[in-house]
Design an enzyme around this catalytic site. Structure first.
Site, PDB file in Angstrom:
ATOM      1  N   GLU A   1       0.856  -1.191   0.000  1.00  6.76           N
ATOM      2  CA  GLU A   1       0.000   0.000   0.000  1.00  6.76           C
ATOM      3  C   GLU A   1       0.894   1.243   0.000  1.00  6.76           C
ATOM      4  OE1 GLU A   1      -2.503   2.766  -0.139  1.00  6.76           O
ATOM      5  OE2 GLU A   1      -3.437   0.773  -0.024  1.00  6.76           O
TER       6      GLU A   1
ATOM      7  N   ASP B   1      -7.834   2.492  -7.291  1.00  3.62           N
ATOM      8  CA  ASP B   1      -8.077   3.842  -7.791  1.00  3.62           C
ATOM      9  C   ASP B   1      -8.596   3.740  -9.220  1.00  3.62           C
ATOM     10  OD1 ASP B   1      -7.902   6.491  -8.759  1.00  3.62           O
ATOM     11  OD2 ASP B   1      -6.242   6.922  -7.391  1.00  3.62           O
TER      12      ASP B   1
ATOM     13  N   LYS C   1     -10.664   9.185 -15.927  1.00  5.36           N
ATOM     14  CA  LYS C   1     -10.472   9.894 -17.191  1.00  5.36           C
ATOM     15  C   LYS C   1      -9.742   9.003 -18.193  1.00  5.36           C
ATOM     16  CE  LYS C   1     -10.301  14.501 -15.079  1.00  5.36           C
ATOM     17  NZ  LYS C   1      -9.493  15.742 -14.889  1.00  5.36           N
TER      18      LYS C   1
END
Length: 233
Positions: free
Chosen positions: A87, A136, A140
Site C-alpha cells: 500500500e 483507484d 479519465k
C-alpha cells in the site's frame, strides 16, 4: 522470473495518487517507526514464503490494501497462510499496523510502496491468492494506462499465481468495471472467470469481508459493487 516489456514495474507509469494524508496519531507513528521495520518486506531479493515466514506455506498478496481490514480478516481466518500487503498510502499502512498489533497477526508482511515492485520479485507460480479490491479508478480516459487492471499488471498477476490459484478483483466504479472486463477478456487462456450468472458477481463471495471503503461506496455514495474471481488455468 518472467521478463515484462510493457508490464515491467520499472517502466510502468505510477499507478497510484497521493501517498501521505493526515498527520499520523502518536500510536500510528510509533507503529510505523517500531513495528513496520520488523514485518516489512525486504527491499531486495526474491520474495518467498520461506524467506518471509520461515516455512513453505500458501502465499497471498493484496495489492493496495487500504486500511488493512480485508488483509487482517483473511490473515486471521487462515493463520497457517502467509500474507503480503502493499500500500503506497502511509495512513493506510499505519491503520493496517494497528490490526496486526491488536489481533497479534504473525502471518502478515507489509510493503509501504508500489505493489508491482514487490510482486515482480515473487517467483512465478508461487501465489495462492492475489487480491485487488477497489483500486483507484483513474476515471479519465487519458489516465487509463494508470489503472492496475491493464495488460502488464494482469500478465504479471497471472504468472505469479500457481495453477488453481485465484485472482479476486472488486470495484464500485462503472468505468473501471467496463475497462477491467475488456482487459480480462484478453487473458481467458490463463485466467478463467468463475461466474454463474449476474448474481455471482453482484454478491460478495464467502470469505470476502466488507471493508469500510466498500460500505461507504454502497451506503453513502449509492454505488453498486461488483465482485470477480478468476482462477489460474
Amino acid at each position: 522470473m518472467t521478463a515484462y516489456k510493457d508490464g515491467d514495474p520499472t517502466t510502468l507509469s505510477r499507478l497510484y495518487g497521493r501517498s501521505v494524508g493526515k498527520p499520523l496519531r502518536a500510536r500510528q507513528q510509533a507503529l510505523v517507526d517500531d513495528l513496520l521495520p520488523k514485518i516489512a518486506v525486504p527491499e531486495e531479493g526474491p520474495i518467498t514464503a520461506e524467506r518471509l515466514f520461515g516455512e513453505d506455506c500458501p502465499l497471498h498478496f493484496e495489492i493496495g490494501f487500504g486500511g488493512g481490514e480485508h488483509l487482517a480478516y483473511r490473515a486471521d481466518l487462515l493463520p497457517n497462510h502467509g500474507f503480503i500487503g502493499a500500500e503506497p498510502f502511509l495512513n493506510g499502512v499505519a491503520q493496517a499496523l494497528t490490526h496486526v498489533e491488536d489481533q497479534r497477526l504473525a502471518n502478515i508482511r507489509l510493503h509501504a510502496g508500489d505493489a508491482l515492485q514487490v510482486l515482480s520479485r515473487v517467483p512465478d507460480g508461487a501465489l495462492t491468492m492475489v487480491y485487488l479490491l477497489h483500486p483507484d479508478p483513474w476515471p479519465k480516459n487519458k489516465h487509463a494506462k494508470r489503472r492496475m487492471v491493464n495488460d502488464g499488471p494482469v500478465r504479471m498477476i497471472a504468472d505469479k499465481l500457481k495453477p488453481g490459484g485465484e485472482f479476486r478483483f472488486g470495484t464500485d466504479h462503472p468505468v473501471y468495471l467496463r475497462h477491467a472486463l475488456m482487459v480480462m477478456r484478453r487473458f481467458t487462456q490463463d485466467l478463467e472467470w468463475q461466474v454463474d450468472g449476474p448474481k455471482s458477481f453482484q454478491n460478495r463471495p464467502s470469505g470476502w469481508c466488507e471493508t469500510r471503503y466498500e460500505r461507504k461506496a454502497r451506503e453513502q455514495m449509492g454505488h453498486e459493487v461488483w465482485y470477480f474471481r478468476y482462477r489460474r488455468r
